[in-house]
Scaffold this active site. Structure first.
Site, PDB file in Angstrom:
ATOM      1  N   THR A  17      14.699  -0.396  10.401  1.00  0.00           N
ATOM      2  CA  THR A  17      13.246  -0.344  10.506  1.00  0.00           C
ATOM      3  C   THR A  17      12.646  -1.748  10.446  1.00  0.00           C
ATOM      4  OG1 THR A  17      13.374   1.735   9.259  1.00  0.00           O
ATOM      5  CG2 THR A  17      11.191   0.816   9.580  1.00  0.00           C
ATOM      6  N   ARG A  21      19.573  -5.378   6.979  1.00  0.00           N
ATOM      7  CA  ARG A  21      19.644  -5.383   5.512  1.00  0.00           C
ATOM      8  C   ARG A  21      20.997  -4.878   5.050  1.00  0.00           C
ATOM      9  NH1 ARG A  21      13.779  -3.070   3.740  1.00  0.00           N
ATOM     10  NH2 ARG A  21      12.649  -4.564   5.026  1.00  0.00           N
ATOM     11  N   SER A 110      12.674  -6.994   1.552  1.00  0.00           N
ATOM     12  CA  SER A 110      11.420  -6.382   1.129  1.00  0.00           C
ATOM     13  C   SER A 110      11.434  -5.956  -0.337  1.00  0.00           C
ATOM     14  CB  SER A 110      11.091  -5.211   2.056  1.00  0.00           C
ATOM     15  OG  SER A 110       9.831  -4.696   1.760  1.00  0.00           O
ATOM     16  N   HIS A 111      11.292  -4.671  -0.565  1.00  0.00           N
ATOM     17  CA  HIS A 111      11.157  -4.131  -1.923  1.00  0.00           C
ATOM     18  C   HIS A 111      12.507  -3.794  -2.554  1.00  0.00           C
ATOM     19  CE1 HIS A 111      11.173  -1.214   1.230  1.00  0.00           C
ATOM     20  NE2 HIS A 111      11.793  -0.387   0.403  1.00  0.00           N
ATOM     21  N   ASP A 274       4.911  -6.129  -3.143  1.00  0.00           N
ATOM     22  CA  ASP A 274       6.362  -5.953  -3.223  1.00  0.00           C
ATOM     23  C   ASP A 274       7.122  -7.270  -3.121  1.00  0.00           C
ATOM     24  OD1 ASP A 274       5.876  -6.421  -0.538  1.00  0.00           O
ATOM     25  OD2 ASP A 274       7.568  -5.199   0.110  1.00  0.00           O
ATOM     26  N   ASP A 276       8.494  -9.094  -0.816  1.00  0.00           N
ATOM     27  CA  ASP A 276       8.146 -10.111   0.182  1.00  0.00           C
ATOM     28  C   ASP A 276       6.647 -10.148   0.492  1.00  0.00           C
ATOM     29  OD1 ASP A 276       8.290  -7.594   1.394  1.00  0.00           O
ATOM     30  OD2 ASP A 276       8.657  -8.458   3.367  1.00  0.00           O
ATOM     31  N   ASP A 278       4.378  -7.854   1.576  1.00  0.00           N
ATOM     32  CA  ASP A 278       3.660  -7.155   2.644  1.00  0.00           C
ATOM     33  C   ASP A 278       3.136  -5.777   2.223  1.00  0.00           C
ATOM     34  OD1 ASP A 278       6.150  -5.995   2.598  1.00  0.00           O
ATOM     35  OD2 ASP A 278       6.568  -6.242   4.746  1.00  0.00           O
ATOM     36  N   ARG A 279       3.594  -5.258   1.099  1.00  0.00           N
ATOM     37  CA  ARG A 279       3.085  -3.947   0.657  1.00  0.00           C
ATOM     38  C   ARG A 279       2.015  -4.104  -0.414  1.00  0.00           C
ATOM     39  NH1 ARG A 279       7.979   0.432   0.352  1.00  0.00           N
ATOM     40  NH2 ARG A 279       8.725   0.046   2.449  1.00  0.00           N
ATOM     41  N   GLU A 360       0.410   2.225   7.177  1.00  0.00           N
ATOM     42  CA  GLU A 360       1.504   3.170   6.976  1.00  0.00           C
ATOM     43  C   GLU A 360       1.372   3.778   5.587  1.00  0.00           C
ATOM     44  OE1 GLU A 360       5.413   2.394   9.016  1.00  0.00           O
ATOM     45  OE2 GLU A 360       5.012   0.450   8.117  1.00  0.00           O
ATOM     46  N   GLU A 361       1.858   4.993   5.461  1.00  0.00           N
ATOM     47  CA  GLU A 361       1.791   5.677   4.166  1.00  0.00           C
ATOM     48  C   GLU A 361       2.623   4.975   3.093  1.00  0.00           C
ATOM     49  OE1 GLU A 361       4.876   6.926   3.202  1.00  0.00           O
ATOM     50  OE2 GLU A 361       5.601   6.282   5.177  1.00  0.00           O
ATOM     51  N   LYS A 373       2.255  -6.250   8.021  1.00  0.00           N
ATOM     52  CA  LYS A 373       1.381  -5.685   7.007  1.00  0.00           C
ATOM     53  C   LYS A 373       1.209  -6.737   5.916  1.00  0.00           C
ATOM     54  CE  LYS A 373       5.179  -2.994   5.007  1.00  0.00           C
ATOM     55  NZ  LYS A 373       6.160  -2.584   6.013  1.00  0.00           N
ATOM     56  N   ARG A 493      13.360  11.284   3.363  1.00  0.00           N
ATOM     57  CA  ARG A 493      11.942  11.261   3.032  1.00  0.00           C
ATOM     58  C   ARG A 493      11.297  12.552   3.530  1.00  0.00           C
ATOM     59  NH1 ARG A 493      11.772   6.163   1.357  1.00  0.00           N
ATOM     60  NH2 ARG A 493      12.415   4.423   2.676  1.00  0.00           N
TER      61      ARG A 493
HETATM   62  C1  G1P Z   1      10.177   2.001   5.072  1.00  0.00           C
HETATM   63  C2  G1P Z   1       8.817   2.629   5.265  1.00  0.00           C
HETATM   64  C3  G1P Z   1       8.182   2.112   6.520  1.00  0.00           C
HETATM   65  C4  G1P Z   1       8.103   0.585   6.472  1.00  0.00           C
HETATM   66  C5  G1P Z   1       9.483   0.011   6.185  1.00  0.00           C
HETATM   67  C6  G1P Z   1       9.432  -1.495   5.985  1.00  0.00           C
HETATM   68  O1  G1P Z   1      11.017   2.324   6.153  1.00  0.00           O
HETATM   69  O2  G1P Z   1       8.912   4.037   5.299  1.00  0.00           O
HETATM   70  O3  G1P Z   1       6.904   2.670   6.667  1.00  0.00           O
HETATM   71  O4  G1P Z   1       7.615   0.071   7.668  1.00  0.00           O
HETATM   72  O5  G1P Z   1      10.026   0.605   5.010  1.00  0.00           O
HETATM   73  O6  G1P Z   1       8.661  -1.854   4.875  1.00  0.00           O
HETATM   74  P1  G1P Z   1      12.095   3.498   6.091  1.00  0.00           P
HETATM   75  O7  G1P Z   1      12.963   3.201   4.900  1.00  0.00           O
HETATM   76  O8  G1P Z   1      11.321   4.765   5.862  1.00  0.00           O
HETATM   77  O9  G1P Z   1      12.789   3.462   7.411  1.00  0.00           O
HETATM   78 ZN    ZN Z   2       8.030  -5.634   2.055  1.00  0.00          ZN
END
Ligand code: G1P
Ligand code: ZN
Length: 540
Positions: A17, A21, A110-111, A274, A276, A278-279, A360-361, A373, A493
């Site tokens: 996504t 990683r 990211s997170h 988060d 990096d 962006d959240r 995004e949610e 983001k 999810r």
């Molecule tokens: C998750 C989030 C998605 C976001 C991505 C990167 O991806 O659901 O909205 O863009 O992290 O931060 P997922 O793990 O669901 O593929």
């Molecule tokens: Zn992030």
């Protein structure tokens, strides 16, 4: 001296996504990082000017030095690096755009947790500042599987701790203040005078940087420039293992902040970002703002921010994000797009001038000021709205539901599930699609079942397999998706949404309001039986 090394090529470097990683140990395999970086440079090149930085997690330093030496060997003329190798993801996007670079590498998972036994990640963003689109990431993946060699300049590590310009072979390395350009962009977007007055009044706020990259950004912007009380930013010093935490700003992982905000003497406003940057998570005094609702509130109050004074061009949300913002778009008379999960799908719409607000949610909100983001941007947007409206977070939310009704919404995540069990669960759901349509399950009747696919309105590219949707005839829905960012097993999810138009019924607890849908999701998927899990890992 430039050396050419033969690469074994790898079969597992398909970006997910948001980039590639893997566990740090995986990245530490000989030639692994190099194979990916060379493949990117081959696919997107020639790159003359590029940006480089990351969230400071473990392996950031090592990876940056390797990438610099590879860039120098591959004809890159100039690399702009954040001081100490740091750039938040939105800041990297900002810098790529501002300095008109050809693109840039962002080092982050990211997170996801960081440390020698945790995660690392890398992605390439294009000249517009946004993540490479799918056709590019697929080409990169193809290249990684049959790369024969990569080139690297033999040289010592560069000291990245001081600003200024140094040379590496024939290449210039410009080390910049990681915060300044981003802070300037925020100042040009929001009403800093109004936000400053709010923060200097008896209004109290807490921002949790979760020991990750936003610490220095939040300190400079909130405390130094806007004048918030010292100590407003907590966990402000970025650590390479994020303090052993899981820097995902949600109710489960941002527990320290949540405990402060759900308390008798809670501040007026709480926010977190988060790993990096962006959240974002937005909290009021004893109040949680669902990210889908946050997007809708920002849309409805967009003109509070000077940059949006003339209104929004259009709005886009990812498919699993609730339709709350669609109602605002309709009222505003602007276009609203539904895209697959992942920020990369918003880029074309923003570049074409069709949308200026996206969300995004998954705690992601942003606009066309960059192509990522942006956590702090969302926090500042809320502060700007609060400064103009002079009321509480909770009141803003209640007023919103009164006007638009409420899209009750929740996401249930089941993390690190056995991969085969997760795939089988999805297959089992898909197999029921034909027979489900028309069936009544409790108070819900199934109208449509599909596997979401998307045709990009700008370049007509098609993305399939983006999530299983069970749509009910009253607009309620259940969506099942497998995460594309996890590094351990599979993450299932489940996204649940139900609309309530009656303002007097908009104050229920979301889990209560959605309990029938949750039962239906469990029944249809046989999740408990198939995975052995009785509770979600995270509920949002
Ligand atoms: C998750 C989030 C998605 C976001 C991505 C990167 O991806 O659901 O909205 O863009 O992290 O931060 P997922 O793990 O669901 O593929
Ligand atoms: Zn992030």
């Amino acid at each position: 001296m430039i050396h050419s090394h033969s690469s074994p090529s790898f079969s597992d470097q398909r970006p997910g996504t948001s980039g590639l990683r893997k566990k740090v140990k995986h990245f530490q395999q000989q030639h692994y990082l190099e194979n990916f970086v060379q493949s990117v440079l081959n696919v997107v090149g020639p790159v003359k000017k590029m940006v480089l930085g990351g969230d400071g997690r473990y392996f950031n330093d090592t990876a940056i030095q390797i990438i610099l030496r590879m860039a120098a060997a591959n004809g890159v003329q100039e690399v702009i690096v954040g001081q100490s190798g740091i750039l938040s993801t939105p800041a990297a996007s900002c810098v790529i755009r501002k300095y008109q670079a050809d693109g840039g590498f962002i080092l982050s998972a990211s997170h996801n947790p960081a440390g020698p036994d945790e995660d690392f990640g890398i992605k390439y963003n294009m000249g517009n500042g946004g993540p490479a689109p799918e056709k590019v990431t697929e080409a990169i993946y193809a290249a990684t599987t049959n790369l024969e060699h990569y080139t690297l300049l033999e040289a010592d590590d560069i000291n990245l701790n001081n600003q200024g310009t140094v040379t590496l072979g024939d290449m210039q390395v410009q080390i910049i203040d990681a915060v300044a350009d981003y802070a300037e962009l925020m100042q040009s977007f929001f009403d800093f005078k109004a936000i400053g007055s709010l923060l200097k009044s008896d209004f109290r706020m807490k921002f949790d940087a979760m020991h990750a990259v936003t610490g220095p950004y939040a300190k400079v912007i909130l405390e130094d420039i806007l004048g918030a009380a010292k100590g407003t930013v907590m966990n402000a010093i970025p650590l390479s293992d994020f303090g052993g935490g899981h820097p995902d700003p949600n109710l489960t992982y941002a527990k320290e902040l949540v405990d402060i905000m759900f308390n008798e003497n809670a501040p007026d406003f709480g926010a977190a970002s988060d790993g990096d940057g962006d959240r974002n998570m937005i909290l009021g005094n004893n109040f949680f703002v669902n990210p889908s609702d946050s997007l809708a509130v920002i849309a409805a109050n967009a003109t509070c921010a000077p940059a949006c004074a003339d209104g929004l061009k259009g709005i886009a949300r990812s498919m699993p994000t609730s339709a709350a913002v669609d109602r605002v778009a309709e009222k505003l008379g602007v276009e609203c797009f539904e895209t697959p999960t992942g920020w990369k799908f918003f880029g074309n719409l923003m570049d074409a001038g069709r949308v200026s607000l996206c969300g995004e949610e998954s705690f992601g909100t942003g606009s066309d000021h960059v192509r990522e983001k942006d956590g702090l941007w969302a926090v500042l947007f809320w502060l700007n709205i609060l400064a103009v409206r002079q009321t509480s977070v909770q009141n803003i939310m209640m007023d919103h539901w009164k006007e638009y009704g409420r899209n009750y919404y929740s996401r249930h995540d089941y993390e690190a599930v056995d991969s085969q069990a997760a795939t089988d669960l999805m297959t089992h759901l898909r197999a029921q699609f034909t027979s489900l349509v028309g069936q009544t399950l409790g108070r819900y009747t199934v109208a449509v079942c599909d596997d979401f696919s998307y045709t990009d309105p700008i370049d007509q590219s098609v993305s399939t397999g983006q999530g299983l949707r069970i749509l009910f005839d009253d607009g309620s829905r259940i969506v099942f998706r497998l995460s594309g960012t996890g590094t351990q097993g599979a993450t299932i999810r489940i996204y649940l949404e139900s609309y309530e138009a009656d303002a007097s019924r908009c104050n229920q607890d979301a889990q209560d309001a959605l309990s029938d849908l949750i039962d239906i999701a469990m029944q249809l998927s046989q999740l408990k039986e198939r995975t052995g899990r009785t509770q979600p890992t995270v509920i949002t």
